[in-house]
Design an enzyme around this catalytic site. Structure first.
Site, PDB file in Angstrom:
ATOM      1  N   PRO A  77      48.894  31.702  26.398  1.00 38.03           N
ATOM      2  CA  PRO A  77      50.183  31.006  26.269  1.00 38.03           C
ATOM      3  C   PRO A  77      50.132  29.557  26.750  1.00 38.03           C
ATOM      4  O   PRO A  77      50.966  28.744  26.349  1.00 38.03           O
ATOM      5  CB  PRO A  77      51.116  31.842  27.148  1.00 38.03           C
ATOM      6  CG  PRO A  77      50.479  33.187  27.227  1.00 38.03           C
ATOM      7  CD  PRO A  77      49.005  32.909  27.215  1.00 38.03           C
ATOM      8  N   ILE A  95      45.439  33.218  29.655  1.00 36.67           N
ATOM      9  CA  ILE A  95      45.612  31.767  29.554  1.00 36.67           C
ATOM     10  C   ILE A  95      46.116  31.324  28.188  1.00 36.67           C
ATOM     11  O   ILE A  95      46.538  30.192  28.010  1.00 36.67           O
ATOM     12  CB  ILE A  95      44.267  31.051  29.883  1.00 36.67           C
ATOM     13  CG1 ILE A  95      44.526  29.644  30.436  1.00 36.67           C
ATOM     14  CG2 ILE A  95      43.356  31.010  28.660  1.00 36.67           C
ATOM     15  CD1 ILE A  95      43.294  28.970  31.011  1.00 36.67           C
ATOM     16  N   GLU A 129      50.878  32.783  39.971  1.00 35.95           N
ATOM     17  CA  GLU A 129      51.654  34.027  40.068  1.00 35.95           C
ATOM     18  C   GLU A 129      51.149  34.880  41.232  1.00 35.95           C
ATOM     19  O   GLU A 129      49.941  35.169  41.304  1.00 35.95           O
ATOM     20  CB  GLU A 129      51.534  34.799  38.752  1.00 35.95           C
ATOM     21  CG  GLU A 129      52.115  34.018  37.574  1.00 35.95           C
ATOM     22  CD  GLU A 129      51.596  34.500  36.231  1.00 35.95           C
ATOM     23  OE1 GLU A 129      50.762  35.426  36.203  1.00 35.95           O
ATOM     24  OE2 GLU A 129      51.994  33.927  35.206  1.00 35.95           O
ATOM     25  N   GLN A 162      45.894  34.309  36.470  1.00 38.08           N
ATOM     26  CA  GLN A 162      45.417  35.569  37.071  1.00 38.08           C
ATOM     27  C   GLN A 162      44.157  36.113  36.401  1.00 38.08           C
ATOM     28  O   GLN A 162      43.257  36.637  37.064  1.00 38.08           O
ATOM     29  CB  GLN A 162      46.515  36.615  37.028  1.00 38.08           C
ATOM     30  CG  GLN A 162      47.597  36.389  38.077  1.00 38.08           C
ATOM     31  CD  GLN A 162      48.548  37.556  38.206  1.00 38.08           C
ATOM     32  OE1 GLN A 162      48.740  38.325  37.260  1.00 38.08           O
ATOM     33  NE2 GLN A 162      49.157  37.693  39.365  1.00 38.08           N
ATOM     34  N   PHE A 163      44.091  36.037  35.083  1.00 40.51           N
ATOM     35  CA  PHE A 163      42.899  36.436  34.325  1.00 40.51           C
ATOM     36  C   PHE A 163      42.748  35.450  33.164  1.00 40.51           C
ATOM     37  O   PHE A 163      43.754  35.017  32.586  1.00 40.51           O
ATOM     38  CB  PHE A 163      43.050  37.856  33.759  1.00 40.51           C
ATOM     39  CG  PHE A 163      43.150  38.929  34.805  1.00 40.51           C
ATOM     40  CD1 PHE A 163      42.014  39.606  35.248  1.00 40.51           C
ATOM     41  CD2 PHE A 163      44.372  39.261  35.362  1.00 40.51           C
ATOM     42  CE1 PHE A 163      42.109  40.592  36.223  1.00 40.51           C
ATOM     43  CE2 PHE A 163      44.479  40.246  36.328  1.00 40.51           C
ATOM     44  CZ  PHE A 163      43.343  40.916  36.764  1.00 40.51           C
ATOM     45  N   HIS A 201      42.197  41.685  30.163  1.00 36.59           N
ATOM     46  CA  HIS A 201      41.847  41.229  31.511  1.00 36.59           C
ATOM     47  C   HIS A 201      40.380  40.812  31.613  1.00 36.59           C
ATOM     48  O   HIS A 201      39.985  40.227  32.618  1.00 36.59           O
ATOM     49  CB  HIS A 201      42.098  42.337  32.533  1.00 36.59           C
ATOM     50  CG  HIS A 201      43.536  42.674  32.724  1.00 36.59           C
ATOM     51  ND1 HIS A 201      44.323  43.200  31.734  1.00 36.59           N
ATOM     52  CD2 HIS A 201      44.351  42.559  33.815  1.00 36.59           C
ATOM     53  CE1 HIS A 201      45.549  43.410  32.197  1.00 36.59           C
ATOM     54  NE2 HIS A 201      45.592  43.019  33.447  1.00 36.59           N
ATOM     55  N   LEU A 222      56.347  34.290  36.016  1.00 33.06           N
ATOM     56  CA  LEU A 222      55.272  34.759  35.132  1.00 33.06           C
ATOM     57  C   LEU A 222      55.289  33.933  33.855  1.00 33.06           C
ATOM     58  O   LEU A 222      55.792  34.356  32.816  1.00 33.06           O
ATOM     59  CB  LEU A 222      55.458  36.244  34.816  1.00 33.06           C
ATOM     60  CG  LEU A 222      55.429  37.190  36.017  1.00 33.06           C
ATOM     61  CD1 LEU A 222      55.670  38.619  35.572  1.00 33.06           C
ATOM     62  CD2 LEU A 222      54.108  37.078  36.750  1.00 33.06           C
ATOM     63  N   SER A 223      54.734  32.737  33.931  1.00 29.85           N
ATOM     64  CA  SER A 223      54.752  31.823  32.793  1.00 29.85           C
ATOM     65  C   SER A 223      53.538  30.906  32.865  1.00 29.85           C
ATOM     66  O   SER A 223      53.547  29.879  33.556  1.00 29.85           O
ATOM     67  CB  SER A 223      56.037  30.990  32.796  1.00 29.85           C
ATOM     68  OG  SER A 223      55.965  29.985  31.809  1.00 29.85           O
ATOM     69  N   GLU A 224      52.474  31.282  32.173  1.00 25.01           N
ATOM     70  CA  GLU A 224      51.241  30.485  32.226  1.00 25.01           C
ATOM     71  C   GLU A 224      51.472  29.083  31.672  1.00 25.01           C
ATOM     72  O   GLU A 224      50.951  28.092  32.201  1.00 25.01           O
ATOM     73  CB  GLU A 224      50.120  31.190  31.460  1.00 25.01           C
ATOM     74  CG  GLU A 224      49.489  32.360  32.200  1.00 25.01           C
ATOM     75  CD  GLU A 224      50.374  33.592  32.220  1.00 25.01           C
ATOM     76  OE1 GLU A 224      51.313  33.658  31.407  1.00 25.01           O
ATOM     77  OE2 GLU A 224      50.136  34.489  33.049  1.00 25.01           O
TER      78      GLU A 224
END
Length: 338
Positions: free
Chosen positions: A102, A100, A42, A95-96, A142, A71-73
């Site tokens: 999902p 993770i 992302e 990103q963080f 985060h 935006l879809s882990e």
């Protein structure tokens, strides 16, 4: 000192880099070397990632190799699995680490199992990069430190550099590994210091820890951002006449049992430091390793200095959650005076 000696022996051309610059440099080298390498995540393209780890890479290599995703882990990891089993070398950025979850189902039921499920007909040569940890005043979720969720599952390796040299070397080793590797990057260390890093390609062996400070009285075992806490505690303990040895594990799975055993057999005392929650933390596994390999050498019960069993709090309380040098020194004195 060992690291500087290695650099001197190789006579490498080096450059001052932060940890985040070293990660960027490692990905750039591998994108140049191997056209099967694809980076995806992302905001990693034009924006260069939330921490700028991928800055300039899309401009240099194009948007079909440095790919901005929705935006879809779960989608990022699922797509990476498909790429990996079809011959590509994907590097997925989450990103963080707290984002993770999902994708956890994809990682635990597919990423870690496809080699075994297919009797090695298929492997999953992919890397997942995830910033983790507290200390940068980030909002809730985060700052999670949940490495134990991944070290529990055979089939995926977990590495965690604490400095720029190891970050680049471990990342390249992970990108060349035939199996999946999760690279945990301590956000607090991204820009905390610069050090000499070879500009060319090199690797740091996965599964090997490092003695970053030699000592005689007690072994401090840590990784990631907690290495600097251990070093500050060791300096304070030294003023009290206590000699601390510090192990940087560098890889959390498979863990370097030998370096732990040899050090604790020498010092006869151990303090484990991690910012994850105490209950169910990786420190428990390290206690078991010490009991298996050095129990008869111990002069005191093993001490753990960890985060507390609460969600990582908002930034106003963050410093109260994280282990501090003072808490570590307290643990050191506890094992010294048992």
């Amino acid at each position: 000192m060992t690291q500087l000696k290695e650099l001197d022996q190789k006579k490498e051309t080096t450059k001052q880099m932060t940890l985040i610059q070293a990660i960027n440099d490692g990905m750039r080298l591998m994108l140049e070397e191997d056209d099967r390498t694809i980076i995806l995540g992302e905001d990693i393209g034009k924006n260069g990632g939330v921490f700028r780890a991928t800055e300039g890479l899309q401009e240099q290599f194009g948007d079909d190799r440095v790919v901005d995703t929705p935006l879809s882990e779960a989608g990022i990891i699922g797509t990476s699995i498909g790429l990996a089993v079809n011959g590509f070398r994907p590097v997925a950025e989450i990103q963080f680490l707290g984002f993770i979850y999902p994708a956890y189902e994809q990682i635990m039921t597919h990423v870690s199992r496809i080699r075994m499920r297919s009797m090695s007909r298929f492997t999953v040569p992919m890397v997942i990069r995830a910033p983790y940890g507290a200390g940068i005043r980030a909002p809730e979720i985060h700052s999670d430190s949940v490495e134990i969720l991944f070290t529990h599952m055979p089939g995926i390796k977990v590495v965690c550099p604490s400095n720029p040299y190891d970050a680049k070397g471990l990342l390249i080793a992970a990108m060349e590994d035939p199996d999946p590797v999760l690279v945990l990057e301590p956000m607090k260390n991204y820009r905390s210091k610069r050090e000499e890093v070879p500009v060319g390609k090199y690797t740091v062996e996965i599964g090997k820890g490092k003695i970053v400070r030699e000592g005689a009285d007690v072994t401090l075992i840590a990784w990631g951002a907690m290495i600097s806490i251990a070093e500050k505690a060791a300096e304070q303990a030294e003023k009290k006449g206590i000699s601390c040895e510090i192990i940087d594990l560098r890889t959390l799975y498979p863990i370097d049992r030998d370096i732990i055993a040899e050090s604790v057999q020498k010092t006869t005392r151990a303090v484990i430091i991690h910012e994850a929650h105490n209950t169910g933390g990786l420190g428990n596994d390290i206690v078991s390793i010490i009991n298996d390999t050095a129990f008869l050498y111990l002069r005191a019960p093993i001490e753990r200095v960890t985060g507390f069993d609460v969600p990582v709090p908002f930034f106003t309380l963050e410093e109260h959650y994280l282990p501090t040098p003072a808490r570590v020194v307290e643990g050191i004195e506890k094992v010294l005076h048992f």
